[in-house]
Every structure is written in structure tokens, then in C-alpha cells.
Write an enzyme that holds these catalytic residues in place. Structure first.
Site, PDB file in Angstrom:
ATOM      1  CG  HIS A 153      -1.770   1.111   1.094  1.00 40.38           C
ATOM      2  ND1 HIS A 153      -3.236   1.359   0.575  1.00 40.38           N
ATOM      3  CD2 HIS A 153      -2.095   2.494   1.502  1.00 40.38           C
ATOM      4  CE1 HIS A 153      -3.870   2.281   1.052  1.00 40.38           C
ATOM      5  NE2 HIS A 153      -3.043   3.274   1.550  1.00 40.38           N
ATOM      6  CB  CYS A 154       2.019   3.193  -2.985  1.00 43.22           C
ATOM      7  SG  CYS A 154       3.400   4.538  -3.336  1.00 43.22           S
TER       8      CYS A 154
END
Length: 348
Positions: free
Chosen positions: A167-168
Site C-alpha cells: 500500500h503506497c
């Protein structure tokens, strides 16, 4: 007091579980935490705006008129890849319907038998064979499904994502099966843009220092100094991130697998997804087919409501559809469903 049944059509994205936000009638899908994404937009757009305002007019006249043109093309490509990564479905898997979840629970209980009180039940896993290697499919207690190979549950978005990488927060979305190549192209092009701006900032300062002196040049171009500082500190992280993902792509491995050490260590097997060839691995990850979304976010469904009074509608049903992602054949081999189906078939 009378009750009236009212049926209305709603978009499926309005009833999807998880912690995502939708815009443009379900076309845009992002995580709820978007503050860092806005910071990314501001840093990229702000740095490029300073470059076009302070350096480009001087460099286009005294060095080469193509400098601002190439910078503009790079900037447009970077923004396109960023928005494509941020606004797309990363590969979210639909949750099981209540009937399907009940059936899976009954299967698990039948397979595990009665567990004595005080003992932990055995882990809920299924074994499938991929390239002659056993891979475990883990059960997701939130989505009520056995996740396909390489899928994982994102705690931030509260959804299972196919081929989950990470998850960025910088792009405001998960990075998975459907947007990984765009994320990599974003980091790669951003590295080139940062190097490009940083290089011509230095060239700009050197050329003007030859006539007016170094200190006078710094006083006359405060925007250039700010750009140099931003690019200098950005360069190491962005280029390092691009190099890391280049390494992962060459091995056909995800960030999640690398952190967990899924295919390394004494008791770990070989990566069943690697072709043992860097070119083939890169071609599969970057040039493979574009998988359709399995959520059908903009599809329609009917919602029945009971109108008890003029101001008290009570929703009665909330449903969404799922289909097949893949299946396990009769020899225990995992098969992808080429039509982009949306639900895992159960295997015994």
C-alpha cells in the site's frame, strides 16, 4: 401507518465493502487517506512550475530550446502514470456472499472435524500446485474467501488485493495486479524527471555564475536554490525505490513476498512464478495482459426499501455480484480464469 415497497437501482460501487472512496460515479477508486497523495501532486507540480518559470527561459535562449519541451513531455508522462496508478482498481477481490461464506465455513468444519475445547483449530489453508510446487492459499476471515496465490489483505483499504505488492500512501492507493506496471513507470519517469531538473538547475547556476559570480547568482535565483534542495533529497529515495522495484521485477517477485521472505531462507522453496530469465520476468510483469476489474463497480443492482412513513425508508437488501478468479483442477494445479472471472472455486 402503511408500508410501501420501493425498488430503486443503485450502482454497485455504492454498496461495496472496504475502506475505499469512489468518485466520478465509480470510475475513480482510491484509499480514504489521500493527504500524502496531495503532497505528492504539490511537490511534483510545484517543482516543475519553478523550473519552467526560472530556468527554462534562460536555458532555452542560451543553451537549447528543446530543454523545456523535453521537460514538459516528462512532466505530462509522470502525471499520467501517477493518476493512472492512483485512480484505478489495483485488483480488489470481491467478498463472498453470505450464502457462499456459510458454505465455505461448513466445508472447513467438515474437513477439520470437531476440535476439543481449549485447543486451537488448525489453520484454514488449502494447498494448490503451481509449476510443480505446493503453494498455500490462506483463508481471509474478513472477506470469507480463500485468497488466490500472491493475494493479501490490505489493512488500510480493508480489502483483499490480487498480486498485492504494497500500500503506497504517496499514490493514495494499493499497488497490485492491475496497476503495478503503471506504478513502476511512475517511479521510473519521476526518477528521470528529478535527475533532469537537478542537472539543468546546476547548469543554470554555473552558466550565470560565469558572468555575475556564484553568490550573486544564488541571490538572484532563490527558486533555483529551492529546486536544488527538493531534487537533492527526493533523488535518493525515488531512484532507490526504482532500483528496488527493478530488482523485484527481474525476479518476478512482489514487495510483500520480499519482506516476508516467501522464497528465501533455508526451508523456503523456489519462486514458482519466476521464469529463471530476467527478460521473460520483465516481459511478464511489464508487458503482460491488462486484467479487467472483477468488481463491476458501475454495474446496476436493485435495492428494495420498505417505506414505513414518509421519512423512514428501511433498506431491505444489499447485494453485489461475484464470479471466478481461477480454479483448482483435478490434479491440484491452480489455473487462472482467462475471462477475468471474480470468485474462487472451492476444491477438496
Amino acid at each position: 401507518m402503511s408500508a410501501v415497497m420501493i425498488t430503486r437501482k443503485v450502482r454497485k460501487w455504492e454498496k461495496l465493502p472496504g475502506k475505499n472512496t469512489f468518485c466520478c460515479d465509480g470510475r475513480v477508486m482510491m484509499a480514504r487517506q489521500k493527504g500524502v497523495f496531495y503532497l505528492t501532486l504539490f511537490l511534483i507540480a510545484g517543482t516543475c512550475a519553478l523550473f519552467f518559470a526560472f530556468e527554462c527561459p534562460y536555458l532555452a535562449v542560451h543553451l537549447c530550446p528543446a530543454i523545456p519541451v523535453f521537460a514538459a513531455l516528462l512532466f505530462v508522462f509522470v502525471m499520467a502514470m501517477l493518476l493512472r496508478t492512483s485512480f484505478s482498481d489495483p485488483g480488489v477481490l470481491p467478498r463472498a456472499l453470505p450464502e457462499e461464506a456459510t458454505f465455505i465455513e461448513m466445508e472447513i468444519e467438515a474437513a477439520n472435524g470437531n476440535v476439543p475445547a481449549g485447543q486451537r483449530p488448525p489453520p484454514r489453508i488449502r494447498n494448490v500446485q503451481i509449476n510443480n510446487q505446493i503453494v498455500k492459499l490462506k483463508y481471509c476471515y474478513t472477506c470469507k474467501i480463500f485468497r488466490p496465490p500472491r493475494a493479501s489483505h490490505c489493512s488500510i483499504c480493508d480489502n483483499c488485493v490480487d498480486r498485492f505488492d504494497h500500500h503506497c500512501p504517496w499514490v493514495g492507493n494499493c499497488v497490485g495486479k492491475r496497476n503495478y506496471r503503471y506504478f513502476y513507470l511512475f517511479t521510473l519517469s519521476l526518477s528521470l524527471l528529478t535527475i533532469y531538473i537537478f542537472t539543468f538547475d546546476i547548469v543554470h547556476v554555473v552558466m550565470r555564475s560565469m558572468n555575475g559570480g556564484f553568490l550573486n547568482t544564488l541571490k538572484e535565483t532563490p527558486g533555483t536554490v529551492l529546486e536544488v534542495l527538493v531534487c537533492f533529497f527526493t533523488l535518493w529515495s525515488v531512484v532507490g525505490l526504482t532500483g528496488f522495484h527493478t530488482y523485484l521485477i527481474s525476479l518476478n517477485q512482489t514487495t510483500n513476498e520480499d519482506i516476508k521472505g516467501s522464497w528465501s531462507g533455508k526451508n523456503r522453496g523456489q519462486n514458482p512464478y519466476s521464469h529463471k530469465n530476467i527478460i521473460k520476468n520483465c516481459c511478464e510483469v511489464l508487458c503482460g495482459p491488462t486484467y479487467p476489474s472483477v468488481l463491476d463497480r458501475r454495474g446496476l443492482l436493485q435495492e428494495d426499501s420498505t417505506l414505513v412513513s414518509s421519512s423512514n425508508p428501511v433498506p431491505q437488501t444489499t447485494i453485489y455480484s461475484v464470479g471466478f478468479l481461477g480454479f483448482v483442477d483435478n490434479v491440484g494445479e491452480w489455473r487462472e480464469d482467462g475471462k477475468g472471472a471474480q470468485q474462487m472455486a472451492s476444491s477438496k
